[in-house]
Design a protein around this motif. Structure first.
Motif, PDB file in Angstrom:
ATOM      1  N   SER A  55      20.633 -11.391 -13.360  1.00  0.00           N
ATOM      2  CA  SER A  55      21.826 -10.718 -12.174  1.00  0.00           C
ATOM      3  C   SER A  55      21.435  -9.353 -12.344  1.00  0.00           C
ATOM      4  N   VAL A  56      20.442  -8.938 -13.257  1.00  0.00           N
ATOM      5  CA  VAL A  56      20.254  -7.426 -12.791  1.00  0.00           C
ATOM      6  C   VAL A  56      18.754  -7.145 -12.621  1.00  0.00           C
ATOM      7  N   VAL A  57      18.209  -8.246 -12.577  1.00  0.00           N
ATOM      8  CA  VAL A  57      16.801  -7.312 -12.279  1.00  0.00           C
ATOM      9  C   VAL A  57      16.927  -7.239 -10.838  1.00  0.00           C
ATOM     10  N   GLY A  58      17.137  -5.905 -10.245  1.00  0.00           N
ATOM     11  CA  GLY A  58      16.816  -5.470  -8.668  1.00  0.00           C
ATOM     12  C   GLY A  58      15.469  -3.939  -8.731  1.00  0.00           C
ATOM     13  N   PHE A  59      14.859  -4.229  -9.546  1.00  0.00           N
ATOM     14  CA  PHE A  59      14.284  -3.191  -9.927  1.00  0.00           C
ATOM     15  C   PHE A  59      12.944  -3.358  -9.961  1.00  0.00           C
ATOM     16  N   GLU A  60      11.947  -1.996  -9.370  1.00  0.00           N
ATOM     17  CA  GLU A  60      10.464  -2.411  -9.063  1.00  0.00           C
ATOM     18  C   GLU A  60      10.391  -2.487 -10.685  1.00  0.00           C
ATOM     19  N   PRO A  61       9.713  -3.669 -10.625  1.00  0.00           N
ATOM     20  CA  PRO A  61       8.561  -3.934 -11.923  1.00  0.00           C
ATOM     21  C   PRO A  61       7.348  -2.641 -12.106  1.00  0.00           C
ATOM     22  N   PHE A  62       7.267  -2.400 -13.635  1.00  0.00           N
ATOM     23  CA  PHE A  62       6.237  -1.315 -13.858  1.00  0.00           C
ATOM     24  C   PHE A  62       4.895  -1.917 -12.651  1.00  0.00           C
ATOM     25  N   PRO A  63       4.794  -1.092 -11.678  1.00  0.00           N
ATOM     26  CA  PRO A  63       3.020  -1.243 -11.606  1.00  0.00           C
ATOM     27  C   PRO A  63       1.527  -1.161 -11.809  1.00  0.00           C
ATOM     28  N   GLY A  64       2.281  -0.760 -12.913  1.00  0.00           N
ATOM     29  CA  GLY A  64       0.541  -0.693 -14.402  1.00  0.00           C
ATOM     30  C   GLY A  64       0.612   0.738 -13.940  1.00  0.00           C
ATOM     31  N   PRO A  65      -0.348   1.397 -15.340  1.00  0.00           N
ATOM     32  CA  PRO A  65      -1.103   2.823 -15.357  1.00  0.00           C
ATOM     33  C   PRO A  65      -2.257   3.333 -13.905  1.00  0.00           C
ATOM     34  N   GLU A  66      -2.431   2.527 -13.612  1.00  0.00           N
ATOM     35  CA  GLU A  66      -4.504   2.190 -12.449  1.00  0.00           C
ATOM     36  C   GLU A  66      -3.247   2.365 -11.377  1.00  0.00           C
ATOM     37  N   PHE A  67      -2.269   2.380 -10.688  1.00  0.00           N
ATOM     38  CA  PHE A  67      -1.339   2.664  -9.423  1.00  0.00           C
ATOM     39  C   PHE A  67      -1.210   4.171  -9.147  1.00  0.00           C
ATOM     40  N   PHE A  68      -0.638   4.963 -10.479  1.00  0.00           N
ATOM     41  CA  PHE A  68      -0.611   6.212  -9.872  1.00  0.00           C
ATOM     42  C   PHE A  68      -1.545   6.983  -9.501  1.00  0.00           C
ATOM     43  N   LYS A  69      -2.403   7.235  -8.854  1.00  0.00           N
ATOM     44  CA  LYS A  69      -3.049   8.058  -8.395  1.00  0.00           C
ATOM     45  C   LYS A  69      -3.658   8.622  -7.269  1.00  0.00           C
ATOM     46  N   PRO A  70      -4.271   9.840  -7.296  1.00  0.00           N
ATOM     47  CA  PRO A  70      -3.442  10.797  -6.314  1.00  0.00           C
ATOM     48  C   PRO A  70      -3.513   9.867  -4.435  1.00  0.00           C
ATOM     49  N   THR A  71      -4.357   8.959  -4.613  1.00  0.00           N
ATOM     50  CA  THR A  71      -4.615   8.236  -3.078  1.00  0.00           C
ATOM     51  C   THR A  71      -4.141   7.118  -2.975  1.00  0.00           C
ATOM     52  N   ARG A  72      -3.147   6.560  -4.451  1.00  0.00           N
ATOM     53  CA  ARG A  72      -1.933   5.987  -3.674  1.00  0.00           C
ATOM     54  C   ARG A  72      -0.849   6.639  -2.935  1.00  0.00           C
ATOM     55  N   THR A  73      -0.584   5.545  -1.559  1.00  0.00           N
ATOM     56  CA  THR A  73       0.661   5.591  -0.904  1.00  0.00           C
ATOM     57  C   THR A  73       1.141   4.688  -0.857  1.00  0.00           C
ATOM     58  N   SER A  74       2.249   4.364  -1.102  1.00  0.00           N
ATOM     59  CA  SER A  74       3.659   3.713  -1.667  1.00  0.00           C
ATOM     60  C   SER A  74       4.898   3.492  -1.663  1.00  0.00           C
ATOM     61  N   PRO A  75       5.918   2.864  -0.956  1.00  0.00           N
ATOM     62  CA  PRO A  75       7.275   3.467  -0.888  1.00  0.00           C
ATOM     63  C   PRO A  75       7.887   3.373  -2.352  1.00  0.00           C
ATOM     64  N   ILE A  76       7.457   2.660  -2.973  1.00  0.00           N
ATOM     65  CA  ILE A  76       7.498   2.417  -4.550  1.00  0.00           C
ATOM     66  C   ILE A  76       7.480   4.220  -5.280  1.00  0.00           C
ATOM     67  N   ILE A  77       6.819   5.130  -4.254  1.00  0.00           N
ATOM     68  CA  ILE A  77       6.645   6.779  -5.131  1.00  0.00           C
ATOM     69  C   ILE A  77       7.789   7.075  -4.228  1.00  0.00           C
ATOM     70  N   GLU A  78       7.906   6.737  -3.273  1.00  0.00           N
ATOM     71  CA  GLU A  78       8.942   7.908  -2.505  1.00  0.00           C
ATOM     72  C   GLU A  78       9.969   7.293  -3.126  1.00  0.00           C
ATOM     73  N   ALA A  79      10.633   5.323  -3.801  1.00  0.00           N
ATOM     74  CA  ALA A  79      11.686   5.582  -4.644  1.00  0.00           C
ATOM     75  C   ALA A  79      11.938   6.314  -5.644  1.00  0.00           C
ATOM     76  N   MET A  80      10.869   5.972  -6.373  1.00  0.00           N
ATOM     77  CA  MET A  80      10.254   6.301  -7.693  1.00  0.00           C
ATOM     78  C   MET A  80      11.612   7.934  -8.015  1.00  0.00           C
ATOM     79  N   GLY A  81      11.096   8.497  -6.687  1.00  0.00           N
ATOM     80  CA  GLY A  81      10.873  10.702  -6.256  1.00  0.00           C
ATOM     81  C   GLY A  81      12.454  10.251  -6.582  1.00  0.00           C
ATOM     82  N   TYR A  82      13.111   9.541  -5.453  1.00  0.00           N
ATOM     83  CA  TYR A  82      14.456   9.435  -5.614  1.00  0.00           C
ATOM     84  C   TYR A  82      14.901   9.964  -6.778  1.00  0.00           C
ATOM     85  N   ARG A  83      14.801   8.475  -7.358  1.00  0.00           N
ATOM     86  CA  ARG A  83      15.415   8.335  -8.690  1.00  0.00           C
ATOM     87  C   ARG A  83      15.379   9.509  -9.823  1.00  0.00           C
TER      88      ARG A  83
END
Length: 143
Positions: A55-83
């Motif tokens: 009932s409280v899981v409405g959050f992005e699961p951890f996408p893994g350390p390989e997700f966070f690279k300079p070439t990555r473009t994703s709405p998850i990164i923008e949502a993280m930034g606003y948080r």
């Protein structure tokens, strides 16, 4: 969604120790275990929920350390930034966007330090413990 995880209390355990071991706060453990009315009293063998109920899981699961690279473009990164901005951990010159950047890394490092991490654990690269505490809202990736 992930399955609910439980921990079975052992001799010498307390809720703070259990919460810390699972990257949680005492408040989260108490929220997810409403049957615990006295946080100083747990029993050996007691099952304690250590993951969010569905009932409280409405959050992005951890996408893994390989997700966070300079070439990555994703709405998850923008949502993280606003948080991160909401948490007072912004190093952004303007609004965050979909592209992983040095500003994201610097802001995330502030978040890690706010959580009490230091050294390599506060290098700005998201890890599961800090990510789960950030509560990045679930986003629908468009294409």
């Amino acid at each position: 969604m992930g399955e609910t995880k439980f921990y079975v209390a052992k001799k010498g355990d307390n809720l703070n120790k259990i919460a810390t071991a699972h990257g949680l706060t005492l408040a989260q453990v108490l929220e997810w275990n409403p049957e615990i009315t006295n946080p100083n009293l747990i029993q050996i063998g007691q099952r304690i929920r250590v993951s969010a109920p569905e009932s409280v899981v409405g959050f992005e699961p951890f996408p893994g350390p390989e997700f966070f690279k300079p070439t990555r473009t994703s709405p998850i990164i923008e949502a993280m930034g606003y948080r991160l901005i909401e948490e007072g951990c912004s190093s952004y010159p303007g609004d965050p966007d979909f592209q992983w950047s040095d500003a994201d890394k610097a802001s995330y490092s502030k978040w890690q330090r706010k959580l009490g991490f230091s050294g390599k654990d506060a290098d700005g690269m998201p890890g599961k413990k800090s990510w789960d505490k950030l509560h990045v809202p679930h986003v629908v990736a468009g294409g």
